[in-house]
Design an enzyme around this catalytic site. Structure first.
Site, PDB file in Angstrom:
ATOM      1  N   ASP A 192      41.432   9.606  11.121  1.00  0.00           N
ATOM      2  CA  ASP A 192      42.592   9.275  11.954  1.00  0.00           C
ATOM      3  C   ASP A 192      42.171   9.158  13.427  1.00  0.00           C
ATOM      4  O   ASP A 192      42.623   8.280  14.163  1.00  0.00           O
ATOM      5  CB  ASP A 192      43.673  10.354  11.788  1.00  0.00           C
ATOM      6  CG  ASP A 192      43.933  10.644  10.320  1.00  0.00           C
ATOM      7  OD1 ASP A 192      44.501   9.786   9.650  1.00  0.00           O
ATOM      8  OD2 ASP A 192      43.501  11.713   9.828  1.00  0.00           O
ATOM      9  N   HIS A 220      47.011  15.536   8.039  1.00  0.00           N
ATOM     10  CA  HIS A 220      46.501  14.197   7.675  1.00  0.00           C
ATOM     11  C   HIS A 220      47.564  13.548   6.785  1.00  0.00           C
ATOM     12  O   HIS A 220      47.444  13.496   5.571  1.00  0.00           O
ATOM     13  CB  HIS A 220      45.162  14.296   6.940  1.00  0.00           C
ATOM     14  CG  HIS A 220      44.741  12.962   6.375  1.00  0.00           C
ATOM     15  ND1 HIS A 220      44.355  11.905   7.165  1.00  0.00           N
ATOM     16  CD2 HIS A 220      44.698  12.498   5.099  1.00  0.00           C
ATOM     17  CE1 HIS A 220      44.081  10.861   6.404  1.00  0.00           C
ATOM     18  NE2 HIS A 220      44.289  11.183   5.143  1.00  0.00           N
TER      19      HIS A 220
HETATM   20  N1  LIG Z   1      41.357  12.942   4.494  1.00  0.00           N
HETATM   21  C1  LIG Z   1      41.169  11.636   4.570  1.00  0.00           C
HETATM   22  O1  LIG Z   1      40.998  11.078   5.662  1.00  0.00           O
HETATM   23  C2  LIG Z   1      41.146  10.790   3.316  1.00  0.00           C
HETATM   24  C3  LIG Z   1      40.856   9.425   3.428  1.00  0.00           C
HETATM   25  C4  LIG Z   1      40.784   8.665   2.262  1.00  0.00           C
HETATM   26  C5  LIG Z   1      41.033   9.253   1.024  1.00  0.00           C
HETATM   27  N2  LIG Z   1      41.344  10.578   0.972  1.00  0.00           N
HETATM   28  C6  LIG Z   1      41.565  11.247  -0.318  1.00  0.00           C
HETATM   29  O2  LIG Z   1      40.277  11.495  -0.912  1.00  0.00           O
HETATM   30  C7  LIG Z   1      40.441  11.627  -2.320  1.00  0.00           C
HETATM   31  C8  LIG Z   1      39.412  10.797  -3.052  1.00  0.00           C
HETATM   32  O3  LIG Z   1      39.598   9.440  -2.808  1.00  0.00           O
HETATM   33  P1  LIG Z   1      38.813   8.338  -3.676  1.00  0.00           P
HETATM   34  O4  LIG Z   1      39.316   7.026  -3.207  1.00  0.00           O
HETATM   35  O5  LIG Z   1      37.362   8.625  -3.660  1.00  0.00           O
HETATM   36  O6  LIG Z   1      39.435   8.659  -5.108  1.00  0.00           O
HETATM   37  P2  LIG Z   1      38.845   8.286  -6.554  1.00  0.00           P
HETATM   38  O7  LIG Z   1      39.976   8.450  -7.506  1.00  0.00           O
HETATM   39  O8  LIG Z   1      38.086   6.999  -6.493  1.00  0.00           O
HETATM   40  O9  LIG Z   1      37.773   9.451  -6.798  1.00  0.00           O
HETATM   41  C9  LIG Z   1      38.134  10.781  -7.021  1.00  0.00           C
HETATM   42  C10 LIG Z   1      37.089  11.367  -7.952  1.00  0.00           C
HETATM   43  O10 LIG Z   1      37.390  12.759  -8.106  1.00  0.00           O
HETATM   44  C11 LIG Z   1      37.094  13.077  -9.450  1.00  0.00           C
HETATM   45  N3  LIG Z   1      37.731  14.348  -9.791  1.00  0.00           N
HETATM   46  C12 LIG Z   1      38.986  14.581 -10.239  1.00  0.00           C
HETATM   47  N4  LIG Z   1      39.150  15.895 -10.485  1.00  0.00           N
HETATM   48  C13 LIG Z   1      37.989  16.500 -10.156  1.00  0.00           C
HETATM   49  C14 LIG Z   1      37.542  17.842 -10.209  1.00  0.00           C
HETATM   50  N5  LIG Z   1      38.337  18.833 -10.632  1.00  0.00           N
HETATM   51  N6  LIG Z   1      36.279  18.114  -9.793  1.00  0.00           N
HETATM   52  C15 LIG Z   1      35.453  17.128  -9.380  1.00  0.00           C
HETATM   53  N7  LIG Z   1      35.817  15.837  -9.347  1.00  0.00           N
HETATM   54  C16 LIG Z   1      37.073  15.535  -9.709  1.00  0.00           C
HETATM   55  C17 LIG Z   1      37.587  11.882 -10.231  1.00  0.00           C
HETATM   56  O11 LIG Z   1      37.019  11.834 -11.540  1.00  0.00           O
HETATM   57  C18 LIG Z   1      37.096  10.741  -9.358  1.00  0.00           C
HETATM   58  O12 LIG Z   1      35.786  10.321  -9.692  1.00  0.00           O
HETATM   59  C19 LIG Z   1      41.882  11.238  -2.609  1.00  0.00           C
HETATM   60  O13 LIG Z   1      42.641  12.426  -2.709  1.00  0.00           O
HETATM   61  C20 LIG Z   1      42.292  10.461  -1.368  1.00  0.00           C
HETATM   62  O14 LIG Z   1      43.688  10.471  -1.177  1.00  0.00           O
HETATM   63  C21 LIG Z   1      41.411  11.344   2.088  1.00  0.00           C
HETATM   64  O1  LIG Z   2      44.596   8.196   0.005  1.00  0.00           O
HETATM   65  C1  LIG Z   2      45.552   8.087   0.810  1.00  0.00           C
HETATM   66  O2  LIG Z   2      46.725   8.427   0.553  1.00  0.00           O
HETATM   67  C2  LIG Z   2      45.269   7.528   2.192  1.00  0.00           C
HETATM   68  C3  LIG Z   2      44.136   8.192   2.880  1.00  0.00           C
HETATM   69  O3  LIG Z   2      44.369   9.550   3.088  1.00  0.00           O
HETATM   70  C4  LIG Z   2      43.836   7.511   4.200  1.00  0.00           C
HETATM   71  O4  LIG Z   2      44.194   8.036   5.250  1.00  0.00           O
HETATM   72  O5  LIG Z   2      43.260   6.405   4.169  1.00  0.00           O
END
Ligand SMILES: NC(=O)c1ccc[n+]([C@@H]2O[C@H](COP(=O)([O-])OP(=O)(O)OC[C@H]3O[C@@H](n4cnc5c(N)ncnc54)[C@H](O)[C@@H]3O)[C@@H](O)[C@H]2O)c1
Ligand SMILES: O=C(O)C[C@H](O)C(=O)O
Length: 364
Positions: A192, A220
């Site tokens: 962010d 977030h």
């Molecule tokens: N904080 C931020 O700025 C931010 C930004 C983008 C995404 N995110 C979040 O990050 C997370 C991951 O995003 P992504 O696009 O990589 O998702 P994704 O679904 O592509 O990958 C998530 C992975 O986690 C695995 N998983 C599920 N349960 C698990 C467990 N108990 N132990 C280990 N692995 C497990 C899944 O099998 C999958 O491979 C999401 O929650 C998303 O919302 C946060």
């Molecule tokens: O995975 C989401 O909900 C959005 C993600 O946290 C982001 O800020 O891009």
């Protein structure tokens, strides 16, 4: 022996040991002796962010170009084959800094001896699911992984939670891993922060590297408060306040804020997937600055356990402006907060209080 003499001897010996250690490290650098590898855990490593972040870590983007790493990759059983594919690609990329890869579905094996834990693994929200359903699944995961980390990670392991709800997952991890110091558990709001820098740089048509000291306060989520009141831009005539250069308070107090708040949703709409390359890059920025320090005169945003600074109640993981030095972060103190900011900072804190109680109701 008299106490004063004993103390004097201890001080002299400590000084000699410290000096000797410095000389050895200096000689190692001169002789190009490699550093010990750092063990970095990435959970959810078979997912999108996992796929984007592991090559960055293996190339030295996170910990520096002279820091060898061993990657510990964790995912769940249904993703085991894909996880193995990621391991195969890491081997095929022949990264010189990469000294080993452990790919596993066993949280204990994954957490064993790790120095840095990047917690990406989680359950994404699916069609028809309520917010509470996702919260329930994710807080249970973070409760279970807290105990694996607490028991098996290296002492002083630094933890970054990325999976959403990031602040509340980090809080649950902290509460269920009481022996990990609370200062070692953080969540990602650097994405962010970087988004806010990007918006200012686009609006002023300046290099993003010339913009600094924006702040992300709070959660977030779409209640976060991106604040430019202390942000500056490096110009040919010195550092200038962002507000003065933009000279459009209406835009800064409305559209700029909502654009940053809603950027995650805009990326999902455009890509049909949530942000991954920018999230992975921001995670590397977060850990790099935490471990290696923030540049003099610059702060960054990190989700950290509140100590009551700026009137934010302790017991929440809240994003603050921080500076980092020698592997430790500290909240920037003494910034002037106007009425507009106060209301926005309190609104996002209120949401975190609600999330916390929802999380606990899911765990009961
Ligand atoms: N904080 C931020 O700025 C931010 C930004 C983008 C995404 N995110 C979040 O990050 C997370 C991951 O995003 P992504 O696009 O990589 O998702 P994704 O679904 O592509 O990958 C998530 C992975 O986690 C695995 N998983 C599920 N349960 C698990 C467990 N108990 N132990 C280990 N692995 C497990 C899944 O099998 C999958 O491979 C999401 O929650 C998303 O919302 C946060
Ligand atoms: O995975 C989401 O909900 C959005 C993600 O946290 C982001 O800020 O891009």
């Amino acid at each position: 022996m008299d106490h004063a003499v004993l103390l004097q001897k201890i001080l002299v010996v400590s000084f000699i040991v410290a000096l000797f250690w410095k000389i050895i490290r200096y000689m190692c650098n001169l002789l190009n002796v490699e550093k010990e590898p750092v063990r970095v855990l990435v959970t959810g490593a078979a997912g999108q962010i996992g796929y984007a972040i592991v090559p960055m870590i293996a190339r030295g983007v996170m910990l520096g170009p002279d820091q060898p790493v061993i990657l510990h990759l964790l995912d769940i059983e249904p993703a085991a084959e894909a996880l193995n594919g990621v391991k195969m690609e890491l081997i095929d990329a022949a990264f010189p800094l990469l000294k080993g890869v452990i790919a596993t579905t066993d949280p204990i094996e994954a957490c064993m001896g790790v120095n840095i834990a990047v917690m990406v693994g989680g359950f994404p929200r699916k069609e028809g699911m309520e917010r509470k359903d996702v919260m329930s699944k994710n807080v249970s995961i973070y409760k279970a992984q807290a105990s694996a980390l607490e028991k098996h990670a290296a002492e002083d392991c630094k933890v970054l939670v990325i999976a959403n709800p990031a602040n509340t997952n980090a809080l649950i991890l902290k509460e269920f891993a009481p022996s990990i110091p609370e200062k070692n558990i953080t969540c990602l709001t650097r994405l962010d922060h970087n988004r806010a820098l990007g918006q200012i740089s686009e609006s002023l048509d300046v290099q993003v590297s010339d913009v600094k000291n924006v702040i992300i306060w709070g959660n977030h989520s779409s209640t976060q408060y991106p604040d430019v009141n202390h942000a500056t831009v490096q110009t040919s005539s010195g550092e200038k306040p962002v507000r003065e250069l933009v000279s459009d308070d209406k835009w800064l107090n409305a559209e700029f804020i909502t654009t940053v708040q809603q950027r995650g949703a805009a990326i999902i709409k455009a890509r049909k997937l949530s942000s991954a390359l920018s999230a992975a890059s921001a995670a590397c920025d977060h850990i790099r600055d935490w471990v290696l320090g923030t540049p003099e005169g610059t702060w960054v945003s990190m989700g950290v356990y509140s100590d009551g600074s700026y009137g934010i109640q302790p017991g929440l993981v809240y994003s603050f402006p921080v500076t980092c030095k020698k592997g430790k972060w500290s909240i920037v103190q003494g910034l002037k907060i106007d009425e507009f900011s106060r209301a926005k900072m309190d609104a996002t804190a209120k949401e975190l209080v609600e999330e916390k109680s929802l999380a606990y109701s899911c765990l009961n």
